[in-house]
Design a protein around this motif. Structure first.
Motif, PDB file in Angstrom:
ATOM      1  N   THR A 122       0.823  -1.200   0.000  1.00 41.40           N
ATOM      2  CA  THR A 122       0.000   0.000   0.000  1.00 41.40           C
ATOM      3  C   THR A 122       0.865   1.261   0.000  1.00 41.40           C
ATOM      4  N   LYS A 123       0.449   2.258  -0.785  1.00 39.35           N
ATOM      5  CA  LYS A 123       1.178   3.525  -0.853  1.00 39.35           C
ATOM      6  C   LYS A 123       0.625   4.505   0.178  1.00 39.35           C
ATOM      7  N   SER A 124       1.534   5.164   0.896  1.00 39.30           N
ATOM      8  CA  SER A 124       1.157   6.126   1.930  1.00 39.30           C
ATOM      9  C   SER A 124       1.238   7.547   1.412  1.00 39.30           C
ATOM     10  N   PHE A 125       0.263   8.382   1.793  1.00 39.89           N
ATOM     11  CA  PHE A 125       0.305   9.801   1.439  1.00 39.89           C
ATOM     12  C   PHE A 125       1.571  10.464   1.982  1.00 39.89           C
ATOM     13  N   ALA A 126       2.162   9.910   3.041  1.00 41.37           N
ATOM     14  CA  ALA A 126       3.310  10.532   3.697  1.00 41.37           C
ATOM     15  C   ALA A 126       4.619  10.304   2.961  1.00 41.37           C
ATOM     16  N   LEU A 127       4.594   9.467   1.909  1.00 34.69           N
ATOM     17  CA  LEU A 127       5.815   9.147   1.172  1.00 34.69           C
ATOM     18  C   LEU A 127       5.643   9.440  -0.306  1.00 34.69           C
ATOM     19  N   PRO A 128       6.740   9.568  -1.038  1.00 34.65           N
ATOM     20  CA  PRO A 128       6.627   9.732  -2.483  1.00 34.65           C
ATOM     21  C   PRO A 128       5.915   8.540  -3.118  1.00 34.65           C
ATOM     22  N   TYR A 129       5.328   8.758  -4.289  1.00 37.77           N
ATOM     23  CA  TYR A 129       4.563   7.704  -4.973  1.00 37.77           C
ATOM     24  C   TYR A 129       5.454   6.515  -5.314  1.00 37.77           C
ATOM     25  N   GLU A 130       6.672   6.786  -5.770  1.00 34.71           N
ATOM     26  CA  GLU A 130       7.631   5.728  -6.050  1.00 34.71           C
ATOM     27  C   GLU A 130       8.605   5.615  -4.884  1.00 34.71           C
ATOM     28  N   PRO A 131       9.226   4.438  -4.703  1.00 31.36           N
ATOM     29  CA  PRO A 131      10.096   4.254  -3.533  1.00 31.36           C
ATOM     30  C   PRO A 131      11.329   5.145  -3.541  1.00 31.36           C
ATOM     31  N   VAL A 132      11.494   5.903  -2.477  1.00 30.48           N
ATOM     32  CA  VAL A 132      12.658   6.766  -2.261  1.00 30.48           C
ATOM     33  C   VAL A 132      13.109   6.552  -0.820  1.00 30.48           C
ATOM     34  N   ARG A 133      14.382   6.309  -0.631  1.00 28.83           N
ATOM     35  CA  ARG A 133      14.881   6.096   0.736  1.00 28.83           C
ATOM     36  C   ARG A 133      14.615   7.330   1.601  1.00 28.83           C
ATOM     37  N   HIS A 134      13.967   7.112   2.737  1.00 29.58           N
ATOM     38  CA  HIS A 134      13.599   8.206   3.626  1.00 29.58           C
ATOM     39  C   HIS A 134      14.611   8.286   4.772  1.00 29.58           C
ATOM     40  N   LYS A 135      15.195   9.460   4.948  1.00 32.39           N
ATOM     41  CA  LYS A 135      16.246   9.624   5.953  1.00 32.39           C
ATOM     42  C   LYS A 135      15.735   9.342   7.359  1.00 32.39           C
ATOM     43  N   GLY A 136      14.476   9.660   7.623  1.00 29.21           N
ATOM     44  CA  GLY A 136      13.919   9.394   8.942  1.00 29.21           C
ATOM     45  C   GLY A 136      13.881   7.907   9.248  1.00 29.21           C
ATOM     46  N   TYR A 137      13.558   7.096   8.236  1.00 24.65           N
ATOM     47  CA  TYR A 137      13.528   5.645   8.442  1.00 24.65           C
ATOM     48  C   TYR A 137      14.935   5.103   8.669  1.00 24.65           C
ATOM     49  N   LEU A 138      15.913   5.650   7.942  1.00 25.89           N
ATOM     50  CA  LEU A 138      17.292   5.209   8.135  1.00 25.89           C
ATOM     51  C   LEU A 138      17.788   5.568   9.536  1.00 25.89           C
ATOM     52  N   ARG A 139      17.381   6.733  10.044  1.00 26.05           N
ATOM     53  CA  ARG A 139      17.752   7.108  11.412  1.00 26.05           C
ATOM     54  C   ARG A 139      17.092   6.167  12.416  1.00 26.05           C
ATOM     55  N   LEU A 140      15.840   5.755  12.129  1.00 31.24           N
ATOM     56  CA  LEU A 140      15.156   4.820  13.014  1.00 31.24           C
ATOM     57  C   LEU A 140      15.917   3.495  13.079  1.00 31.24           C
ATOM     58  N   LEU A 141      16.379   3.013  11.924  1.00 32.39           N
ATOM     59  CA  LEU A 141      17.149   1.774  11.912  1.00 32.39           C
ATOM     60  C   LEU A 141      18.443   1.930  12.715  1.00 32.39           C
ATOM     61  N   ASP A 142      19.057   3.110  12.626  1.00 30.90           N
ATOM     62  CA  ASP A 142      20.249   3.368  13.441  1.00 30.90           C
ATOM     63  C   ASP A 142      19.915   3.273  14.920  1.00 30.90           C
ATOM     64  N   ASP A 143      18.800   3.863  15.326  1.00 25.99           N
ATOM     65  CA  ASP A 143      18.393   3.826  16.728  1.00 25.99           C
ATOM     66  C   ASP A 143      18.141   2.396  17.202  1.00 25.99           C
ATOM     67  N   LEU A 144      17.650   1.549  16.303  1.00 29.73           N
ATOM     68  CA  LEU A 144      17.362   0.154  16.647  1.00 29.73           C
ATOM     69  C   LEU A 144      18.592  -0.739  16.495  1.00 29.73           C
ATOM     70  N   GLY A 145      19.686  -0.171  15.988  1.00 26.10           N
ATOM     71  CA  GLY A 145      20.903  -0.942  15.804  1.00 26.10           C
ATOM     72  C   GLY A 145      20.820  -1.922  14.655  1.00 26.10           C
ATOM     73  N   LEU A 146      20.044  -1.582  13.610  1.00 22.88           N
ATOM     74  CA  LEU A 146      19.843  -2.472  12.466  1.00 22.88           C
ATOM     75  C   LEU A 146      20.533  -1.928  11.222  1.00 22.88           C
ATOM     76  N   ALA A 147      20.962  -2.834  10.366  1.00 24.86           N
ATOM     77  CA  ALA A 147      21.627  -2.432   9.130  1.00 24.86           C
ATOM     78  C   ALA A 147      20.618  -1.815   8.172  1.00 24.86           C
ATOM     79  N   HIS A 148      21.102  -0.892   7.352  1.00 27.37           N
ATOM     80  CA  HIS A 148      20.238  -0.267   6.357  1.00 27.37           C
ATOM     81  C   HIS A 148      19.946  -1.256   5.233  1.00 27.37           C
ATOM     82  N   PRO A 149      18.713  -1.226   4.691  1.00 27.07           N
ATOM     83  CA  PRO A 149      18.398  -2.122   3.569  1.00 27.07           C
ATOM     84  C   PRO A 149      19.146  -1.697   2.314  1.00 27.07           C
ATOM     85  N   LYS A 150      19.306  -2.634   1.405  1.00 23.96           N
ATOM     86  CA  LYS A 150      19.949  -2.331   0.132  1.00 23.96           C
ATOM     87  C   LYS A 150      19.078  -1.359  -0.649  1.00 23.96           C
ATOM     88  N   PRO A 151      19.657  -0.304  -1.239  1.00 27.31           N
ATOM     89  CA  PRO A 151      18.852   0.644  -2.022  1.00 27.31           C
ATOM     90  C   PRO A 151      18.157  -0.046  -3.184  1.00 27.31           C
TER      91      PRO A 151
END
Length: 207
Positions: A122-151
């Motif tokens: 499902t596409k969210s109004f809060a994100l671009p229509y096509e997939p674009v890496r969101h810096k906020g999500y990458l920061r969340l993964l850092d906070d959780l100690g998880l590796a970033h997904p492959k672009p």
């Protein structure tokens, strides 16, 4: 992940996709088993109409947007046309009015392939229509100690694309803002593990 944290990490997302890969495999097996019984022109129409209505108009608008937001109607069209609920209703009405047939396998094959093979949900109004890496999500993964997904997809496009108004994006930072950003980066590099409160510095990929 749970009711209090409704988001997915890369691994839980992969597991979610794997469930749809099972559906894709089952649909593929049934298509092969009943190959000679399928009305193929009907199968092709049922396969294509989902994207002709639900995806392509938004993809074209996104491509032409030049970084400007596209209308939310494109998101609604995508989500409605790629909904299991909507397509179950289509299958039910088809069976009632025309009768059950193997060509209807085009619908679960399309939806399970989209989600299992390509990770399109499902596409969210809060994100671009096509997939674009969101810096906020990458920061969340850092906070959780998880590796970033492959672009993937449009990950290398400027962010945000087709989401926030172009006026909100600046190509050249103001001198004061540039100085503040440089000072913050220098402080982060120097602080490391000694940052206030023991907070881990955010990786450069997430900035």
């Amino acid at each position: 992940m749970d009711q209090a944290n409704p988001f997915e990490t890369p691994k839980t997302f992969a597991v979610h996709r794997a469930e749809y890969l099972v559906g894709f495999a089952v649909s593929t097996g049934l298509i092969i088993a009943h190959f000679s019984e399928i009305r193929w022109w009907v199968w092709i129409v049922l396969f294509l109409y989902i994207d002709l209505i639900g995806y392509i108009p938004g993809a074209v608008a996104f491509k032409r947007s030049g970084g400007r937001p596209i209308h939310k109607a494109y998101y609604v069209l995508y989500n409605v046309m790629h909904s299991m609920i909507t397509q179950a209703a289509v299958i039910g009405l088809w069976c009632w009015w025309i009768g059950p047939e193997w060509a209807l396998l085009a619908i679960p094959w399309h939806l399970s392939g989209d989600r299992g093979l390509f990770g399109n949900f499902t596409k969210s109004f809060a994100l671009p229509y096509e997939p674009v890496r969101h810096k906020g999500y990458l920061r969340l993964l850092d906070d959780l100690g998880l590796a970033h997904p492959k672009p993937v997809g449009h990950a290398l496009d400027p962010e945000p694309v087709g989401h926030l108004p172009a006026t909100a994006r600046t190509t050249t930072p103001a001198p004061a803002a540039a100085a503040d950003a440089a000072a913050a980066d220098a402080a982060g590099a120097a602080g490391g593990a000694g940052a206030p409160g023991g907070q881990r510095p955010v990786s450069t990929a997430a900035r």
